[in-house]
Scaffold this active site. Sequence first.
Site, PDB file in Angstrom:
ATOM      1  N   PRO A 153       0.804  -1.228   0.000  1.00 33.32           N
ATOM      2  CA  PRO A 153       0.000   0.000   0.000  1.00 33.32           C
ATOM      3  C   PRO A 153       0.835   1.276   0.000  1.00 33.32           C
ATOM      4  O   PRO A 153       0.872   2.026   0.984  1.00 33.32           O
ATOM      5  CB  PRO A 153      -0.820  -0.132   1.282  1.00 33.32           C
ATOM      6  CG  PRO A 153       0.082  -0.891   2.211  1.00 33.32           C
ATOM      7  CD  PRO A 153       0.821  -1.871   1.331  1.00 33.32           C
ATOM      8  N   CYS A 154       1.483   1.563  -1.124  1.00 31.50           N
ATOM      9  CA  CYS A 154       2.289   2.783  -1.224  1.00 31.50           C
ATOM     10  C   CYS A 154       1.430   4.038  -1.079  1.00 31.50           C
ATOM     11  O   CYS A 154       1.949   5.108  -0.749  1.00 31.50           O
ATOM     12  CB  CYS A 154       3.060   2.810  -2.541  1.00 31.50           C
ATOM     13  SG  CYS A 154       2.074   2.506  -4.020  1.00 31.50           S
ATOM     14  N   HIS A 155       0.098   3.907  -1.272  1.00 32.08           N
ATOM     15  CA  HIS A 155      -0.777   5.068  -1.093  1.00 32.08           C
ATOM     16  C   HIS A 155      -0.854   5.506   0.365  1.00 32.08           C
ATOM     17  O   HIS A 155      -1.284   6.621   0.655  1.00 32.08           O
ATOM     18  CB  HIS A 155      -2.180   4.768  -1.634  1.00 32.08           C
ATOM     19  CG  HIS A 155      -2.906   3.662  -0.910  1.00 32.08           C
ATOM     20  ND1 HIS A 155      -2.628   2.328  -1.116  1.00 32.08           N
ATOM     21  CD2 HIS A 155      -3.880   3.699   0.033  1.00 32.08           C
ATOM     22  CE1 HIS A 155      -3.418   1.586  -0.355  1.00 32.08           C
ATOM     23  NE2 HIS A 155      -4.185   2.405   0.358  1.00 32.08           N
TER      24      HIS A 155
END
Length: 207
Positions: A153-155
């Site tokens: 989950p780079c967001h």
Amino acid sequence: MTTSGIKASSARDSTVKACGLTVFETAIGPCGLAWSGEAIVATALPEGDAAGTRQRLMRRVPEAVETSPPPAIAAARDRIIALLEGGRDDLGDVPLDMAAVPEFNRKVYAIARAIPPGETRTYGEIARRVGGLEQSRAVGMALGQNPFPIVVPCHRVLGANGKAGGFSADGGVETKLRMLSIERAQTGSEPSLFAALPLAVAPKRRR
């Protein structure tokens, strides 16, 4: 397979051969994933329409063939769909094939995968865990190269002082903020992440 959801690979295994891919509808638009065996090789966020998402995924895994996913991959797909509808599954045990991923990036992705839905970390926080604050730029580059968005989950990783930072998906920062809004993300003692973000946008409703 390791307990962290990463498929083990030998030193000789420097490339990944995906056997299949699928594109599917989610609350933020058509997403996609490619797999090899029971491990995901790559995922793709929406690129405007299903054809765009498929094209983006094919650029990463050109050898993949679009087909119906096997049960383990179908289960991962359904969990991704549920998360993007506001679920709280962190997808932490979804197997990923990281045979072609550099060691530094693997360390960054392992830390990112431990961020629960609704929470965020900064590039600096991750950098300190992989060697020091001077690694912040390298952390940003690793997340920009992330082949597994949503599952890794780079967001959920932000710049200093709650700034959104970059995002390579179609729609850029707006897509990042939509995903965080769906997760009802908070940072520190603030009631909502979006009150502190200068580029905050309301999440779009699904048509």
